[in-house]
Design an enzyme around this catalytic site. Structure first.
Site, PDB file in Angstrom:
ATOM      1  N   ASP A   7       0.871  -1.211   0.176  1.00  0.00           N
ATOM      2  CA  ASP A   7      -0.078   0.096   0.031  1.00  0.00           C
ATOM      3  C   ASP A   7       1.056   1.106   0.081  1.00  0.00           C
ATOM      4  O   ASP A   7       1.294   1.710   0.986  1.00  0.00           O
ATOM      5  CB  ASP A   7      -0.778  -0.076   1.332  1.00  0.00           C
ATOM      6  CG  ASP A   7      -1.814   1.305   1.406  1.00  0.00           C
ATOM      7  OD1 ASP A   7      -2.307   1.715   0.276  1.00  0.00           O
ATOM      8  OD2 ASP A   7      -2.311   1.522   2.410  1.00  0.00           O
ATOM      9  N   GLU A  67      -1.058  -1.479  -4.705  1.00  0.00           N
ATOM     10  CA  GLU A  67      -2.304  -0.847  -5.033  1.00  0.00           C
ATOM     11  C   GLU A  67      -2.154   0.179  -6.151  1.00  0.00           C
ATOM     12  O   GLU A  67      -1.003   1.050  -5.900  1.00  0.00           O
ATOM     13  CB  GLU A  67      -2.789  -0.291  -3.951  1.00  0.00           C
ATOM     14  CG  GLU A  67      -4.227   0.343  -3.899  1.00  0.00           C
ATOM     15  CD  GLU A  67      -4.896   0.681  -2.549  1.00  0.00           C
ATOM     16  OE1 GLU A  67      -5.711  -0.231  -1.925  1.00  0.00           O
ATOM     17  OE2 GLU A  67      -4.531   1.562  -1.707  1.00  0.00           O
ATOM     18  N   ASP A 139      -2.053   0.710   7.534  1.00  0.00           N
ATOM     19  CA  ASP A 139      -1.579   0.748   6.024  1.00  0.00           C
ATOM     20  C   ASP A 139      -0.994  -0.610   5.935  1.00  0.00           C
ATOM     21  O   ASP A 139      -1.160  -1.086   4.722  1.00  0.00           O
ATOM     22  CB  ASP A 139      -0.267   1.772   6.281  1.00  0.00           C
ATOM     23  CG  ASP A 139      -0.521   3.117   6.043  1.00  0.00           C
ATOM     24  OD1 ASP A 139      -1.328   3.425   5.368  1.00  0.00           O
ATOM     25  OD2 ASP A 139       0.014   3.746   6.995  1.00  0.00           O
TER      26      ASP A 139
END
Length: 169
Positions: A7, A67, A139
């Site tokens: 992420d 991502e 996160d």
């Protein structure tokens, strides 16, 4: 197969590592790579790359999911996120690790079953899919969700290719 999920973020990049064997998933590790806001951009990006490289070596990662950039109203924030993401992708590329890229809606769809899921729903499903996991913040939870998504996509691709007839020569 050991799968890494990322992420990306310039201030904090979440990471999660799982092992995927068929449909079974197991947690290996998760955490965050933080950079100091007082450091110059180049130093922050170098730190991200160095820390990711250490994770790749320590855990023998063979595939990664990252991502995609979420574009928001603050162009400067989006640009910094894109630079951090580029650094992470370059580090994976240098190691020749194949990468899957997933939009936030794809991750939510894969983990919860709906692309409109709330963060709390995603995190709850990550805990359900990886029993006993101790998550190092939101996160890291998002990164584990990306790793799960990537593992599902890899399993589907393997299953699909196994069902496809081989071309005649």
């Amino acid at each position: 197969m050991i799968v890494l999920g990322l992420d990306p973020g310039l201030g904090t990049t979440g990471w999660g590592i799982i092992v995927a064997e068929g449909n079974r998933l197991a947690h290996i590790a998760n955490g965050r790579i933080a950079t100091r806001t007082t450091d110059p951009l180049a130093a922050r990006l170098a730190h991200l790359g160095e820390q990711l490289n250490q994770l790749l070596i320590a855990h023998d990662v063979v595939s990664a999911g990252v991502e995609e950039v979420f574009v928001n109203s603050n162009g400067q924030s989006t640009l910094k996120l894109a630079q951090a993401r580029g650094c992470l992708l370059a580090t994976l590329g240098f190691k020749r690790i194949p990468v899957g890229e997933y939009a936030p809606r794809q991750v939510k769809q894969a983990v919860v079953g709906t692309g409109a899921a709330e963060k709390t729903q995603v995190h709850a499903m990550v805990k359900r899919l990886l029993p006993g996991v101790q998550i190092d913040g939101s996160d890291a939870a998002d990164a584990l969700a990306v790793a799960i998504t990537h593992a599902h996509h890899l399993a589907t691709a393997r299953h699909t290719s196994a069902l496809s007839p081989s071309p005649r020569t």
